[in-house]
Design a protein around this motif. Structure first.
Motif, PDB file in Angstrom:
ATOM      1  N   LEU A  28       0.560  -0.987  -0.119  1.00  0.00           N
ATOM      2  CA  LEU A  28      -0.808   0.203   0.058  1.00  0.00           C
ATOM      3  C   LEU A  28       0.857   1.252   0.061  1.00  0.00           C
ATOM      4  O   LEU A  28       0.275   2.108  -0.385  1.00  0.00           O
ATOM      5  CB  LEU A  28      -0.884   0.033   1.516  1.00  0.00           C
ATOM      6  CG  LEU A  28      -1.509  -1.228   1.104  1.00  0.00           C
ATOM      7  CD1 LEU A  28      -2.799  -1.605   2.752  1.00  0.00           C
ATOM      8  CD2 LEU A  28      -2.753  -1.200   0.400  1.00  0.00           C
ATOM      9  N   GLY A  29       2.276   1.277   1.067  1.00  0.00           N
ATOM     10  CA  GLY A  29       2.990   2.476   1.112  1.00  0.00           C
ATOM     11  C   GLY A  29       3.805   3.293  -0.482  1.00  0.00           C
ATOM     12  O   GLY A  29       4.457   3.787  -0.606  1.00  0.00           O
ATOM     13  N   ASP A  30       3.676   1.294  -1.037  1.00  0.00           N
ATOM     14  CA  ASP A  30       4.363   1.912  -3.032  1.00  0.00           C
ATOM     15  C   ASP A  30       3.340   2.646  -3.603  1.00  0.00           C
ATOM     16  O   ASP A  30       4.300   3.642  -4.280  1.00  0.00           O
ATOM     17  CB  ASP A  30       4.467  -0.018  -3.993  1.00  0.00           C
ATOM     18  CG  ASP A  30       5.717  -0.712  -2.351  1.00  0.00           C
ATOM     19  OD1 ASP A  30       6.995   0.289  -1.656  1.00  0.00           O
ATOM     20  OD2 ASP A  30       6.369  -1.693  -3.149  1.00  0.00           O
ATOM     21  N   PHE A  31       1.984   2.438  -3.122  1.00  0.00           N
ATOM     22  CA  PHE A  31       1.154   3.132  -3.971  1.00  0.00           C
ATOM     23  C   PHE A  31       0.961   5.025  -3.328  1.00  0.00           C
ATOM     24  O   PHE A  31      -0.104   5.148  -3.916  1.00  0.00           O
ATOM     25  CB  PHE A  31       0.414   2.459  -4.651  1.00  0.00           C
ATOM     26  CG  PHE A  31       0.793   1.312  -5.352  1.00  0.00           C
ATOM     27  CD1 PHE A  31       0.861   1.620  -6.964  1.00  0.00           C
ATOM     28  CD2 PHE A  31       1.196  -0.506  -5.200  1.00  0.00           C
ATOM     29  CE1 PHE A  31       1.685   0.496  -7.828  1.00  0.00           C
ATOM     30  CE2 PHE A  31       2.041  -0.849  -5.976  1.00  0.00           C
ATOM     31  CZ  PHE A  31       1.697  -0.336  -7.363  1.00  0.00           C
ATOM     32  N   GLY A  32       1.476   4.729  -2.593  1.00  0.00           N
ATOM     33  CA  GLY A  32       1.752   6.451  -2.261  1.00  0.00           C
ATOM     34  C   GLY A  32       0.550   6.722  -0.471  1.00  0.00           C
ATOM     35  O   GLY A  32       0.537   7.646   0.579  1.00  0.00           O
ATOM     36  N   ALA A  33      -0.112   5.852  -0.053  1.00  0.00           N
ATOM     37  CA  ALA A  33       0.154   5.212   1.247  1.00  0.00           C
ATOM     38  C   ALA A  33       0.520   6.168   2.409  1.00  0.00           C
ATOM     39  O   ALA A  33       1.697   5.372   2.225  1.00  0.00           O
ATOM     40  CB  ALA A  33      -0.523   3.976   1.768  1.00  0.00           C
ATOM     41  N   ASP A  34       0.126   6.730   3.062  1.00  0.00           N
ATOM     42  CA  ASP A  34       0.730   8.012   4.795  1.00  0.00           C
ATOM     43  C   ASP A  34       0.928   6.438   5.674  1.00  0.00           C
ATOM     44  O   ASP A  34      -0.204   5.724   5.974  1.00  0.00           O
ATOM     45  CB  ASP A  34       0.357   8.663   4.693  1.00  0.00           C
ATOM     46  CG  ASP A  34       1.749   8.937   5.913  1.00  0.00           C
ATOM     47  OD1 ASP A  34       1.825   8.546   6.628  1.00  0.00           O
ATOM     48  OD2 ASP A  34       0.830   9.794   7.287  1.00  0.00           O
ATOM     49  N   VAL A  35       2.237   5.199   5.653  1.00  0.00           N
ATOM     50  CA  VAL A  35       1.921   4.161   6.339  1.00  0.00           C
ATOM     51  C   VAL A  35       2.270   4.045   7.699  1.00  0.00           C
ATOM     52  O   VAL A  35       3.984   4.445   7.942  1.00  0.00           O
ATOM     53  CB  VAL A  35       2.412   3.418   5.840  1.00  0.00           C
ATOM     54  CG1 VAL A  35       2.746   1.745   6.784  1.00  0.00           C
ATOM     55  CG2 VAL A  35       1.783   2.572   4.388  1.00  0.00           C
ATOM     56  N   ILE A  36       1.950   4.502   9.107  1.00  0.00           N
ATOM     57  CA  ILE A  36       2.654   4.931  10.585  1.00  0.00           C
ATOM     58  C   ILE A  36       3.140   2.818  10.936  1.00  0.00           C
ATOM     59  O   ILE A  36       1.618   2.768  10.860  1.00  0.00           O
ATOM     60  CB  ILE A  36       1.362   5.669  10.570  1.00  0.00           C
ATOM     61  CG1 ILE A  36       2.333   6.977  10.299  1.00  0.00           C
ATOM     62  CG2 ILE A  36       2.384   5.865  12.369  1.00  0.00           C
ATOM     63  CD1 ILE A  36       1.090   8.232  11.185  1.00  0.00           C
TER      64      ILE A  36
END
Length: 398
Positions: A28-36
């Motif tokens: 998901l992060g690879d496609f722009g999501a902000d992952v905490i």
């Protein structure tokens, strides 16, 4: 102007560790999501120390945790749980891969979180799912591979099954989880903004790719058995020895088979009426494998590939990491990217899959140090430096 990303604006909170949950959040992060990513203070995610380590950190970690921020938070403390609730209250997605019941014991189960944030999509990856008689059993990817039917088929007949050389059960679960998250986010738009639970069991993700395993048993009582490098029922498709290695040849299409037989100087097989279709070839699979193997054994890998590609037959060498790193096609499709770690080391890492034409994925940031973003995340929640210092002194954050 920078290229927009497909999941830009989507906020993801990642709980859990090692492979399945973190791989889903990484995707998901690879496609722009902000992952905490929430990690336990002190030790962090064990993957930080798995396999080969460079400057104190696993190089696997550098791939698995790119495009993420890390907050070191003690979820076993009431204050830590309260901070998690505040983070989740503003999130679109929560990813977790604890044993079922763990979050409930912390007051962070679905009912509580859904009441707090009705739009939340909660991805729950576990060994056996959130329901059923096995839900409370501990489960790792290897067990999921066995229960899902895959491990029985890997290896040579009559020998102990072998594992696929990577954690395929975990990554299959992660990818199924991503599909579920994206479907749930899409549904949320037309459903009054309501989220839902995405429940992924490791063994079910494996079972879902087992093709005709169950229909064959249902219709014929047939139990598929291990067959080494062949794919029973699809002929010919196998690995064959050459003078300096081996190749994979897939000659199972009707027209492809004919071209393959002509390329290996077996016109008798190319024109045999019973071999014109797959059903007939299955009856003579051992004979066909022997014919192909006899021909490849007299040639080098490169000679076999050159000859069969000229005949438009699918063929390929068995790649090692070195082969991948030196292959121009990988580089032409940006599947080998350079990434600088937070410690300044430069690594080549896998690129991003799939390729989106208008909103491609990207490596926006290197994998974080443990708790490296704790202060920034807490300040973003409105906490003062004094409050953060108190939480740190109490061991709630690090």
């Amino acid at each position: 102007m920078s290229t927009p990303q497909a999941l830009q604006g989507v906020k993801v909170i990642e709980m859990g560790q090692l492979i399945a949950g973190p791989f889903a959040a990484k995707t998901l992060g690879d496609f722009g999501a902000d992952v905490i990513k929430i990690e336990p203070p002190g030790s962090g995610d064990p993957l930080r120390n798995w396999r080969m380590v460079q400057n104190g950190t696993s190089v696997w970690w550098q791939v698995q945790s790119r495009n993420k921020r890390s907050i070191a938070l003690n979820l076993r403390s009431a204050d830590g749980q309260d901070i998690a609730r505040k983070l989740i209250a503003e999130a679109d997605v929560l990813v977790e891969n604890f044993r079922p019941g763990t979050l409930e014991a912390w007051g962070l189960g679905w009912d509580a979180l859904h009441a707090l944030n009705p739009g939340l999509v909660m991805l729950r990856i576990s060994g056996y799912g959130q329901t059923g008689p096995y839900r409370d059993r501990p489960g790792f990817g290897v067990v999921g591979e066995a229960m899902g039917g895959l491990r029985h088929l890997t290896g040579e007949p009559g020998r102990v099954p072998v594992r696929v050389g990577v954690s395929i059960g975990d990554t299959l679960a992660a990818l199924h989880g991503c599909i579920g998250v994206l479907a749930a986010l899409h549904h949320r738009k037309a459903n009054g903004g309501l989220g839902q639970v995405v429940d992924v069991a490791l063994h079910e993700a494996v079972f879902n790719v087992m093709e005709s395993l169950i229909p064959e048993y249902s219709a014929f009582g047939a139990v598929r058995e291990p067959a080494g490098s062949a794919l029973p029922g699809i002929t010919p498709s196998n690995a064959y020895n050459c003078t300096d290695g081996c190749v994979l040849v897939a000659g199972n299409g009707d027209s492809i088979f004919k071209r393959l037989m002509l390329a290996i100087d077996r016109p008798d097989l190319a024109h045999a009426p019973d071999l014109a279709v797959n059903a007939g070839r299955n009856q003579r699979a051992a004979e066909l494998d022997a014919a192909i193997g006899s021909w490849t054994a007299r040639h080098t890998v490169e000679e076999v590939i050159t000859t069969l590609l000229a005949a438009d037959v699918p063929v390929g060498r068995v790649y090692t990491a070195k082969d991948i790193a030196e292959d121009p096609h990988y580089r032409a499709r940006d599947m080998l990217l350079q990434q600088t770690t937070r410690d300044g080391d430069t690594l080549e890492v896998p690129g991003i899959v799939p390729k989106l034409s208008a909103t491609p994925g990207a490596i926006r940031s290197a994998a974080p140090h443990l708790g490296g973003d704790t202060d920034a995340v807490l300040r973003g929640m409105g906490l003062s430096d004094a409050q953060i210092a108190t939480l740190r002194a109490q061991g709630v954050v690090a």
